[in-house]
Motif scaffolding. Sequence first.
Motif, mmCIF file in Angstrom:
data_model
loop_
_atom_site.group_PDB
_atom_site.id
_atom_site.type_symbol
_atom_site.label_atom_id
_atom_site.label_comp_id
_atom_site.label_asym_id
_atom_site.label_seq_id
_atom_site.Cartn_x
_atom_site.Cartn_y
_atom_site.Cartn_z
ATOM 1 N N PHE A 258 82.401 107.586 82.942
ATOM 2 C CA PHE A 258 82.163 106.148 82.820
ATOM 3 C C PHE A 258 83.190 105.474 81.908
ATOM 4 N N ARG B 158 83.807 101.497 80.962
ATOM 5 C CA ARG B 158 82.614 100.662 81.170
ATOM 6 C C ARG B 158 82.008 100.277 79.821
ATOM 7 N N VAL C 192 71.916 106.835 74.236
ATOM 8 C CA VAL C 192 71.462 106.358 75.534
ATOM 9 C C VAL C 192 72.022 104.953 75.691
ATOM 10 N N ASP D 192 72.882 101.545 78.079
ATOM 11 C CA ASP D 192 72.573 100.712 79.242
ATOM 12 C C ASP D 192 73.865 100.036 79.680
ATOM 13 N N VAL E 126 75.893 99.790 85.976
ATOM 14 C CA VAL E 126 75.369 101.068 86.447
ATOM 15 C C VAL E 126 73.846 101.007 86.323
ATOM 16 N N THR F 226 70.026 103.952 82.753
ATOM 17 C CA THR F 226 70.769 104.238 81.525
ATOM 18 C C THR F 226 71.496 105.572 81.671
ATOM 19 N N GLU F 227 72.475 105.791 80.802
ATOM 20 C CA GLU F 227 73.252 107.025 80.830
ATOM 21 C C GLU F 227 73.309 107.616 79.424
ATOM 22 N N ASP F 228 73.294 108.959 79.338
ATOM 23 C CA ASP F 228 73.468 109.655 78.063
ATOM 24 C C ASP F 228 74.965 109.886 77.845
ATOM 25 N N ILE F 229 75.493 109.325 76.762
ATOM 26 C CA ILE F 229 76.925 109.415 76.475
ATOM 27 C C ILE F 229 77.117 110.110 75.124
#
Length: 353
Positions: free
Chosen positions: A168, A171, A196, A198, A202, A205-208
């Motif tokens: 990602f 972003r 986490v 947002d 996308v 949510t995504e874990d980064i």
Amino acid sequence: MDENCWDDVAIRNIIAMVLYALHLRDDQPVASISWNAVLWQLLDDQRVNALVTGVLPGVGHDLARTAAPGDPVAETWRWLTRTWDPHAPTRGSLSVLPARPHGVESGWVPDAPEVRWGGMSRGIGSGLPDPALEVCTHWAAGVIQTTIITEHGGHQTFDRVEVTAGAFAGRRGYVRDSGWLFNDESETVEGPAGYVVDLDDVEGTEDIDADELQACADLRWPRRPEGTVKDGPPPGLNAPLPPRTTCAEDLAEILDRASNPEIVPDELRRTIDAAKEHFHLELDWQASPSPHRVTWRVIQNWYQLGMHYADGQRADLFEVVVTRRLNDPEPVHHLALSEEDVAAIIARCTALN
């Protein structure tokens, strides 16, 4: 810190008890105890309880509810582990006690009811009777997480961030939560190890990982990019409600989770199965403190037998939901056919647990 706010007092007292117990257990000054070690203890209320009750009695603090008052440490713990009456009157609603009747020399006056939340304001879980330790340990952990993130220059909830690497990269979005590594061997926490996020365009949510994020230059709260999946309302916001269950289906769910479904006679089951509508009313929600720590919630399931509510024809089935703590994963559901049976169930549960 507002001494008249139940929330603030609860969070402060939980952190203070953990710091004091670690100070005694590890024989080190409070100022030397790391917030990472405190956060490890704040995983849940059971871990805090194990620490405090395992250390403090051994150095002379009597934590029993029946102990004589006077020890501020024990009094703080009793406050954290006491239960509350969410239906008690507020300070402003208490009526003035009647004056002593003329000519009566007795000093007796009616007992004033206990003020709700001890006269404090309360916002966290204001309908719950459970102890502050169970309600606010998660909030206390949040305070410590915020402190650690601030000290190490991390990203707080709702901070605007940009992804610098990975799938990602490039972003942008908002931080919604932080992730930590709990090291049980050293009883400490490392992190935040990740976040986490947002992301703007996308879904979900995504874990980064923490090392793949940086703060954005656009610190304002911009509108999400027009035409993206998050420009409009969340998916499903306007989706139709699921179909309402029939009375027979509702009864089947209640019987399936009950510990004593056999008390419901076949005739009552047939009556409920043929009912026209079902409703569920909460009659009571109370708790008892240790050593008989339970919370009970009384629900009246009533079934409308006729076509219209005004007909007055209905069947009742009471449910008492008993938990040993706020986050008990296995609540016990007891069924009762009358309010008298409900009282007997509560008396039995508070005496035996």
